[in-house]
Design an enzyme around this catalytic site. Structure first.
Site, PDB file in Angstrom:
ATOM      1  N   LEU A  51       0.839  -1.203   0.000  1.00  0.00           N
ATOM      2  CA  LEU A  51       0.000   0.000   0.000  1.00  0.00           C
ATOM      3  C   LEU A  51       0.869   1.245   0.000  1.00  0.00           C
ATOM      4  O   LEU A  51       0.517   2.258  -0.592  1.00  0.00           O
ATOM      5  CB  LEU A  51      -0.914   0.007   1.228  1.00  0.00           C
ATOM      6  CG  LEU A  51      -2.052  -1.017   1.206  1.00  0.00           C
ATOM      7  CD1 LEU A  51      -2.675  -1.147   2.584  1.00  0.00           C
ATOM      8  CD2 LEU A  51      -3.104  -0.618   0.180  1.00  0.00           C
ATOM      9  N   GLY A  52       1.993   1.167   0.681  1.00  0.00           N
ATOM     10  CA  GLY A  52       2.873   2.326   0.713  1.00  0.00           C
ATOM     11  C   GLY A  52       4.042   2.078   1.638  1.00  0.00           C
ATOM     12  O   GLY A  52       4.059   1.117   2.402  1.00  0.00           O
ATOM     13  N   GLU A  53       5.030   2.966   1.528  1.00  0.00           N
ATOM     14  CA  GLU A  53       6.160   2.827   2.432  1.00  0.00           C
ATOM     15  C   GLU A  53       6.731   4.173   2.807  1.00  0.00           C
ATOM     16  O   GLU A  53       6.661   5.142   2.070  1.00  0.00           O
ATOM     17  CB  GLU A  53       7.238   1.918   1.849  1.00  0.00           C
ATOM     18  CG  GLU A  53       7.827   2.388   0.546  1.00  0.00           C
ATOM     19  CD  GLU A  53       8.861   1.410   0.021  1.00  0.00           C
ATOM     20  OE1 GLU A  53       9.132   0.383   0.673  1.00  0.00           O
ATOM     21  OE2 GLU A  53       9.405   1.693  -1.052  1.00  0.00           O
ATOM     22  N   GLY A  54       7.276   4.226   4.012  1.00  0.00           N
ATOM     23  CA  GLY A  54       7.995   5.399   4.458  1.00  0.00           C
ATOM     24  C   GLY A  54       9.471   5.057   4.436  1.00  0.00           C
ATOM     25  O   GLY A  54       9.876   4.109   3.763  1.00  0.00           O
ATOM     26  N   ASP A  85       1.081  13.373  16.669  1.00  0.00           N
ATOM     27  CA  ASP A  85       1.348  13.538  15.236  1.00  0.00           C
ATOM     28  C   ASP A  85       0.033  13.550  14.471  1.00  0.00           C
ATOM     29  O   ASP A  85      -0.119  12.899  13.440  1.00  0.00           O
ATOM     30  CB  ASP A  85       2.276  12.420  14.746  1.00  0.00           C
ATOM     31  CG  ASP A  85       2.917  12.749  13.400  1.00  0.00           C
ATOM     32  OD1 ASP A  85       2.799  13.903  12.944  1.00  0.00           O
ATOM     33  OD2 ASP A  85       3.515  11.843  12.789  1.00  0.00           O
ATOM     34  N   ARG A 115      -2.221  13.286   7.042  1.00  0.00           N
ATOM     35  CA  ARG A 115      -1.500  12.105   6.543  1.00  0.00           C
ATOM     36  C   ARG A 115      -1.672  10.918   7.476  1.00  0.00           C
ATOM     37  O   ARG A 115      -1.378   9.782   7.110  1.00  0.00           O
ATOM     38  CB  ARG A 115      -0.006  12.419   6.360  1.00  0.00           C
ATOM     39  CG  ARG A 115       0.687  12.794   7.649  1.00  0.00           C
ATOM     40  CD  ARG A 115       2.165  13.147   7.517  1.00  0.00           C
ATOM     41  NE  ARG A 115       2.617  13.718   8.781  1.00  0.00           N
ATOM     42  CZ  ARG A 115       2.505  14.989   9.127  1.00  0.00           C
ATOM     43  NH1 ARG A 115       1.993  15.837   8.275  1.00  0.00           N
ATOM     44  NH2 ARG A 115       2.885  15.418  10.318  1.00  0.00           N
ATOM     45  N   ASN A 116      -2.103  11.173   8.703  1.00  0.00           N
ATOM     46  CA  ASN A 116      -2.268  10.099   9.689  1.00  0.00           C
ATOM     47  C   ASN A 116      -3.725   9.763   9.990  1.00  0.00           C
ATOM     48  O   ASN A 116      -4.037   9.161  11.016  1.00  0.00           O
ATOM     49  CB  ASN A 116      -1.523  10.444  10.979  1.00  0.00           C
ATOM     50  CG  ASN A 116      -0.025  10.372  10.770  1.00  0.00           C
ATOM     51  OD1 ASN A 116       0.450   9.624   9.915  1.00  0.00           O
ATOM     52  ND2 ASN A 116       0.726  11.163  11.520  1.00  0.00           N
ATOM     53  N   GLY A 119       9.361   2.000   7.292  1.00  0.00           N
ATOM     54  CA  GLY A 119       8.259   1.058   7.431  1.00  0.00           C
ATOM     55  C   GLY A 119       7.524   0.840   6.127  1.00  0.00           C
ATOM     56  O   GLY A 119       7.689   1.604   5.166  1.00  0.00           O
ATOM     57  N   GLN A 120       6.751  -0.223   6.095  1.00  0.00           N
ATOM     58  CA  GLN A 120       5.922  -0.513   4.936  1.00  0.00           C
ATOM     59  C   GLN A 120       4.540  -0.907   5.418  1.00  0.00           C
ATOM     60  O   GLN A 120       4.403  -1.455   6.513  1.00  0.00           O
ATOM     61  CB  GLN A 120       6.493  -1.707   4.149  1.00  0.00           C
ATOM     62  CG  GLN A 120       7.753  -1.373   3.397  1.00  0.00           C
ATOM     63  CD  GLN A 120       8.508  -2.614   2.967  1.00  0.00           C
ATOM     64  OE1 GLN A 120       8.514  -3.617   3.680  1.00  0.00           O
ATOM     65  NE2 GLN A 120       9.146  -2.535   1.817  1.00  0.00           N
ATOM     66  N   VAL A 121       3.530  -0.653   4.585  1.00  0.00           N
ATOM     67  CA  VAL A 121       2.183  -1.126   4.886  1.00  0.00           C
ATOM     68  C   VAL A 121       1.732  -1.990   3.712  1.00  0.00           C
ATOM     69  O   VAL A 121       1.834  -1.574   2.550  1.00  0.00           O
ATOM     70  CB  VAL A 121       1.199   0.033   5.114  1.00  0.00           C
ATOM     71  CG1 VAL A 121      -0.182  -0.495   5.463  1.00  0.00           C
ATOM     72  CG2 VAL A 121       1.685   0.958   6.237  1.00  0.00           C
ATOM     73  N   ASP A 173      -1.691   5.746  13.006  1.00  0.00           N
ATOM     74  CA  ASP A 173      -0.289   6.103  13.232  1.00  0.00           C
ATOM     75  C   ASP A 173      -0.010   6.581  14.649  1.00  0.00           C
ATOM     76  O   ASP A 173       0.194   7.767  14.904  1.00  0.00           O
ATOM     77  CB  ASP A 173       0.192   7.111  12.197  1.00  0.00           C
ATOM     78  CG  ASP A 173       0.558   6.391  10.916  1.00  0.00           C
ATOM     79  OD1 ASP A 173       1.688   5.905  10.823  1.00  0.00           O
ATOM     80  OD2 ASP A 173      -0.321   6.267  10.045  1.00  0.00           O
ATOM     81  N   LYS A 221       1.344  -3.584   8.973  1.00  0.00           N
ATOM     82  CA  LYS A 221       2.482  -2.672   9.071  1.00  0.00           C
ATOM     83  C   LYS A 221       3.717  -3.472   9.463  1.00  0.00           C
ATOM     84  O   LYS A 221       3.658  -4.279  10.391  1.00  0.00           O
ATOM     85  CB  LYS A 221       2.179  -1.638  10.152  1.00  0.00           C
ATOM     86  CG  LYS A 221       2.826  -0.319   9.938  1.00  0.00           C
ATOM     87  CD  LYS A 221       2.245   0.704  10.889  1.00  0.00           C
ATOM     88  CE  LYS A 221       2.721   2.074  10.532  1.00  0.00           C
ATOM     89  NZ  LYS A 221       2.128   3.099  11.369  1.00  0.00           N
TER      90      LYS A 221
HETATM   91  O1  ACK Z   1      -2.938   6.823   0.949  1.00  0.00           O
HETATM   92  P1  ACK Z   1      -2.500   5.450   1.242  1.00  0.00           P
HETATM   93  O2  ACK Z   1      -2.916   4.357   0.324  1.00  0.00           O
HETATM   94  O3  ACK Z   1      -2.939   5.078   2.727  1.00  0.00           O
HETATM   95  O4  ACK Z   1      -0.940   5.379   1.505  1.00  0.00           O
HETATM   96  C1  ACK Z   1      -0.590   5.130   2.815  1.00  0.00           C
HETATM   97  C2  ACK Z   1       0.346   3.947   2.913  1.00  0.00           C
HETATM   98  O5  ACK Z   1      -0.385   2.861   3.452  1.00  0.00           O
HETATM   99  C3  ACK Z   1       1.548   4.202   3.828  1.00  0.00           C
HETATM  100  O6  ACK Z   1       1.116   4.581   5.109  1.00  0.00           O
HETATM  101  C4  ACK Z   1      -1.748   3.188   3.522  1.00  0.00           C
HETATM  102  N1  ACK Z   1      -2.308   2.614   4.748  1.00  0.00           N
HETATM  103  C5  ACK Z   1      -1.781   2.649   5.991  1.00  0.00           C
HETATM  104  N2  ACK Z   1      -2.581   2.012   6.857  1.00  0.00           N
HETATM  105  C6  ACK Z   1      -3.648   1.565   6.143  1.00  0.00           C
HETATM  106  C7  ACK Z   1      -4.840   0.857   6.480  1.00  0.00           C
HETATM  107  N3  ACK Z   1      -5.077   0.462   7.746  1.00  0.00           N
HETATM  108  N4  ACK Z   1      -5.709   0.587   5.501  1.00  0.00           N
HETATM  109  C8  ACK Z   1      -5.473   1.001   4.235  1.00  0.00           C
HETATM  110  N5  ACK Z   1      -4.372   1.675   3.856  1.00  0.00           N
HETATM  111  C9  ACK Z   1      -3.472   1.950   4.786  1.00  0.00           C
HETATM  112  C10 ACK Z   1      -1.840   4.683   3.525  1.00  0.00           C
END
Ligand code: ACK
Length: 303
Positions: free
Chosen positions: A31-34, A164, A168-169, A37-39, A182, A59
């Site tokens: 889904l994304g990464e910082g 925070d 974005r969170n 970390g990665q999600v 977050d 996460k």
């Molecule tokens: O806008 P996004 O798709 O939403 O990009 C970020 C990315 O992961 C990195 O944080 C997505 N993300 C984080 N937690 C979740 C979650 N619980 N469900 C769906 N997307 C998530 C976030």
């Protein structure tokens, strides 16, 4: 084409009810990464009493993460474990923490970060300064603020300081419900109420209250300041606060009493609420319960 991870894991200890067998988690996509970390979007099988597969977000840490980042994720997991479910706080579904890599398994919010939802809702001409129509109504924008205030009222009642709070969170579900997420920086301060940060990492300067910026003091009322900035982000459909001003100058301006201006299309009543969050004196800012009332009143008056 996903793979089961750590398929051979056996004999999960019974002691932690949050622990999920790792082979019940199947990775679908990232889904994304910082930076550390990665999600991942995953399918989890038979978890939380739910029979069959459930789409979840997981996460993890990247290989380059250090001890500090690891502690932040462990801390986030601890905070989430301590909370009962709330409709506006991202729900923990479980974890795989008995060996590395640590997995924090959370509910999946289909629309992702509020910041992106806001920016994607902008009319096509936003960047040429002729605002096109947004796919979000002003009622929906105030509803987002209300839901976040409600989630924060819950967290602060549990003695949790987020530290925070920013668009974005916040995550958004398919039903356009906001969920606070977050908790990496969050601290449970039930006993002290005001948390003093000892060391400096990367700081969310533009969202920080003056007492956090200059004295390292964090409280529910410094979260209220950040909430005001978050309201500004919502009303501007995801603009960066203090546009064009360098972080060091933002600090100087805040110290000198300067505040974010009223956005062009923002109603005075809405701006008054955010401005109230930016009182220099933390005690003179509203708490989240009062913010809920003020926002609710706006929603009612609108209809
Ligand atoms: O806008 P996004 O798709 O939403 O990009 C970020 C990315 O992961 C990195 O944080 C997505 N993300 C984080 N937690 C979740 C979650 N619980 N469900 C769906 N997307 C998530 C976030």
């Amino acid at each position: 084409n996903g793979q089961y991870i750590g398929g051979k894991e056996s004999a999960i200890k019974e002691c932690d009810p949050w622990e999920i067998p790792r082979h019940h988690v199947r990775v679908c996509s990232i889904l994304g990464e910082g930076s550390f970390g990665q999600v991942w979007k995953c399918e989890a099988y038979n978890i939380m009493g739910f029979k069959g597969n459930m789409v979840v977000a997981v996460k993890t840490l990247k290989d380059n993460a250090g001890e500090r980042e690891r502690l932040d994720l462990v801390q986030e997991l601890q905070v989430m474990k301590s909370l009962e479910p709330h409709p506006h706080v991202v729900k923990l579904l479980g974890c795989c923490s008995e060996r590395d890599p640590l997995f924090v398994v959370m509910e999946y919010a289909k629309l992702g970060k509020l910041q992106s939802v806001l920016r994607n809702s902008r009319g096509v001409n936003y960047y040429t300064n002729t605002h096109g129509p947004s796919s979000l109504t002003s009622h929906e924008l105030i509803m987002f603020c209300y839901q976040i205030a409600k989630g924060m009222d819950f967290l602060s009642s549990k003695g949790i300081i987020h530290r925070d709070l920013a668009a974005r969170n916040i995550l958004v579900t398919e039903e356009r419900t906001c969920k606070i997420s977050d908790f990496g920086f969050a601290r449970d301060v039930a006993n002290s109420r005001v948390y003093e940060r000892k060391s400096e990492g990367r700081l969310p300067i533009r969202w920080m209250a003056p007492e956090s910026l200059f004295d390292n003091m964090y409280s529910a009322k410094s979260d209220v300041w950040s909430f005001g900035v978050l309201m500004w982000e919502i009303v501007t459909l995801g603009s960066t606060p203090y546009p064009g001003v360098a972080a060091a100058d933002v600090m100087k301006r805040i110290r000198d009493g300067y505040r974010l201006d009223k956005p062009q299309h923002c109603r005075r009543e809405v701006y008054n609420i955010m401005f109230y969050c930016w009182d220099k004196c933390p005690d003179d800012r509203p708490d989240f319960a009062e913010l809920m009332c003020l926002l609710d009143k706006l929603l009612v008056d609108e209809t």
